[in-house]
Design a protein around this motif. Structure first.
Motif, PDB file in Angstrom:
ATOM      1  N   ARG A  59       0.857  -1.276   0.096  1.00 53.45           N
ATOM      2  CA  ARG A  59       0.017   0.019   0.003  1.00 53.45           C
ATOM      3  C   ARG A  59       0.913   1.368   0.131  1.00 53.45           C
ATOM      4  NH1 ARG A  59      -0.234   2.742   4.833  1.00 53.45           N
ATOM      5  NH2 ARG A  59       0.632   1.591   6.661  1.00 53.45           N
ATOM      6  N   ALA A  60       0.435   2.395  -0.524  1.00 51.16           N
ATOM      7  CA  ALA A  60       1.077   3.625  -0.417  1.00 51.16           C
ATOM      8  C   ALA A  60       0.670   4.164   0.845  1.00 51.16           C
ATOM      9  CB  ALA A  60       0.515   4.382  -1.703  1.00 51.16           C
ATOM     10  N   ALA A  61       1.687   4.557   1.697  1.00 53.01           N
ATOM     11  CA  ALA A  61       1.570   5.407   2.925  1.00 53.01           C
ATOM     12  C   ALA A  61       2.109   6.625   2.767  1.00 53.01           C
ATOM     13  CB  ALA A  61       2.474   4.631   3.887  1.00 53.01           C
ATOM     14  N   HIS A  62       1.146   7.642   3.070  1.00 50.97           N
ATOM     15  CA  HIS A  62       1.502   9.002   2.913  1.00 50.97           C
ATOM     16  C   HIS A  62       2.565   9.457   4.244  1.00 50.97           C
ATOM     17  CE1 HIS A  62       0.829  12.928   1.196  1.00 50.97           C
ATOM     18  NE2 HIS A  62       0.729  13.521   2.574  1.00 50.97           N
ATOM     19  N   ARG A  63       3.746   9.887   3.840  1.00 52.07           N
ATOM     20  CA  ARG A  63       4.695  10.387   4.753  1.00 52.07           C
ATOM     21  C   ARG A  63       4.979  11.819   4.632  1.00 52.07           C
ATOM     22  NH1 ARG A  63       3.386   6.022   6.985  1.00 52.07           N
ATOM     23  NH2 ARG A  63       5.091   4.157   7.070  1.00 52.07           N
ATOM     24  N   VAL A 119       5.167   6.408   0.333  1.00 53.26           N
ATOM     25  CA  VAL A 119       5.792   5.328  -0.043  1.00 53.26           C
ATOM     26  C   VAL A 119       5.371   3.967   0.166  1.00 53.26           C
ATOM     27  CG1 VAL A 119       7.697   6.906   0.720  1.00 53.26           C
ATOM     28  CG2 VAL A 119       6.548   5.548   2.503  1.00 53.26           C
ATOM     29  N   PRO A 120       5.883   3.057  -0.425  1.00 54.95           N
ATOM     30  CA  PRO A 120       5.378   1.732  -0.344  1.00 54.95           C
ATOM     31  C   PRO A 120       5.591   0.884   0.959  1.00 54.95           C
ATOM     32  CG  PRO A 120       7.366   1.660  -1.937  1.00 54.95           C
ATOM     33  CD  PRO A 120       7.062   3.122  -1.434  1.00 54.95           C
ATOM     34  N   VAL A 121       4.499   0.247   1.484  1.00 57.54           N
ATOM     35  CA  VAL A 121       4.630  -0.426   2.540  1.00 57.54           C
ATOM     36  C   VAL A 121       3.951  -1.859   2.542  1.00 57.54           C
ATOM     37  CG1 VAL A 121       4.063  -0.499   5.132  1.00 57.54           C
ATOM     38  CG2 VAL A 121       4.415   1.652   4.148  1.00 57.54           C
ATOM     39  N   ALA A 122       4.668  -2.759   2.953  1.00 55.15           N
ATOM     40  CA  ALA A 122       4.301  -4.257   2.615  1.00 55.15           C
ATOM     41  C   ALA A 122       3.699  -4.714   3.949  1.00 55.15           C
ATOM     42  CB  ALA A 122       5.605  -4.948   2.375  1.00 55.15           C
ATOM     43  N   LEU A 132      15.453  -9.330  13.151  1.00 48.71           N
ATOM     44  CA  LEU A 132      16.335  -8.913  14.317  1.00 48.71           C
ATOM     45  C   LEU A 132      15.708  -9.528  15.523  1.00 48.71           C
ATOM     46  CD1 LEU A 132      18.493  -7.300  15.689  1.00 48.71           C
ATOM     47  CD2 LEU A 132      16.782  -5.375  16.127  1.00 48.71           C
ATOM     48  N   TRP A 133      16.493 -10.428  15.990  1.00 53.59           N
ATOM     49  CA  TRP A 133      16.332 -11.568  17.132  1.00 53.59           C
ATOM     50  C   TRP A 133      14.892 -12.226  16.823  1.00 53.59           C
ATOM     51  CZ3 TRP A 133      14.350 -10.339  22.407  1.00 53.59           C
ATOM     52  CH2 TRP A 133      14.797 -11.495  23.482  1.00 53.59           C
ATOM     53  N   ARG A 134      13.814 -11.892  17.647  1.00 55.56           N
ATOM     54  CA  ARG A 134      12.640 -12.613  17.421  1.00 55.56           C
ATOM     55  C   ARG A 134      11.634 -11.541  16.641  1.00 55.56           C
ATOM     56  NH1 ARG A 134      10.340 -13.448  23.210  1.00 55.56           N
ATOM     57  NH2 ARG A 134      10.593 -11.287  23.305  1.00 55.56           N
ATOM     58  N   TRP A 135      12.004 -10.384  16.314  1.00 58.23           N
ATOM     59  CA  TRP A 135      11.017  -9.535  15.533  1.00 58.23           C
ATOM     60  C   TRP A 135      11.384  -9.719  14.025  1.00 58.23           C
ATOM     61  CZ3 TRP A 135      13.739  -7.698  19.801  1.00 58.23           C
ATOM     62  CH2 TRP A 135      12.935  -7.580  20.944  1.00 58.23           C
ATOM     63  N   SER A 136      10.398  -9.541  13.146  1.00 60.52           N
ATOM     64  CA  SER A 136      10.680  -9.481  11.724  1.00 60.52           C
ATOM     65  C   SER A 136       9.608  -8.740  11.322  1.00 60.52           C
ATOM     66  CB  SER A 136      10.564 -10.939  11.208  1.00 60.52           C
ATOM     67  OG  SER A 136       9.255 -11.459  11.492  1.00 60.52           O
ATOM     68  N   ARG A 137       9.839  -8.316   9.957  1.00 59.01           N
ATOM     69  CA  ARG A 137       8.969  -7.221   9.197  1.00 59.01           C
ATOM     70  C   ARG A 137       9.199  -7.371   7.784  1.00 59.01           C
ATOM     71  NH1 ARG A 137      10.375  -2.229   7.234  1.00 59.01           N
ATOM     72  NH2 ARG A 137      12.799  -1.628   7.580  1.00 59.01           N
ATOM     73  N   LEU A 138       8.217  -7.115   7.012  1.00 63.23           N
ATOM     74  CA  LEU A 138       8.446  -7.173   5.537  1.00 63.23           C
ATOM     75  C   LEU A 138       8.845  -5.812   5.163  1.00 63.23           C
ATOM     76  CD1 LEU A 138       4.899  -8.792   4.744  1.00 63.23           C
ATOM     77  CD2 LEU A 138       7.032  -9.678   4.402  1.00 63.23           C
ATOM     78  N   ARG A 139       9.734  -5.791   3.993  1.00 65.18           N
ATOM     79  CA  ARG A 139      10.338  -4.697   3.426  1.00 65.18           C
ATOM     80  C   ARG A 139      10.269  -4.620   2.096  1.00 65.18           C
ATOM     81  NH1 ARG A 139      15.706  -5.278   1.588  1.00 65.18           N
ATOM     82  NH2 ARG A 139      15.841  -6.666   3.071  1.00 65.18           N
TER      83      ARG A 139
END
Length: 95
Positions: free
Chosen positions: A21-25, A35-38, A78-85
């Motif tokens: 999605r397009a996230a307005h910054r 900007v694109p956000v997954a 990062l350790w236990r955390w993850s996020r889509l990029r």
């Protein structure tokens, strides 16, 4: 439109859909940009998104991101955390 999803991102998604999605910054000096956000899941209103099939993965791409754009989705950990990029596809940008 070209969409590439890494093996790590596919594993993270499992059988769930992908949303770009397009996230307005807003910038610090008065400028702004989309900007694109997954994200994992399906969009609330699919009419504003283009449905793209990447192998067995359903992906929904916000029309505001541009049909001619190419995107690469990967997973940051990062350790236990993850996020889509999501990043522009360099191969697509140069053509």
């Amino acid at each position: 439109m070209r969409l590439t999803v890494s093996a790590r991102a596919r594993h993270h998604l499992g059988d769930r859909a992908l949303v770009l999605r397009a996230a307005h910054r807003n910038g610090c000096c008065g400028g702004s940009s989309d900007v694109p956000v997954a994200e994992v899941g399906t969009p609330g209103d699919v009419a504003d998104f283009e449905h793209v099939r990447v192998g067995d993965l359903d992906a929904y791409v916000d029309r505001r991101l541009g049909a001619a754009s190419g995107w690469v989705v990967d997973l940051d950990r990062l350790w236990r955390w993850s996020r889509l990029r999501v990043e522009p596809d360099d191969d697509q940008a140069s053509t």
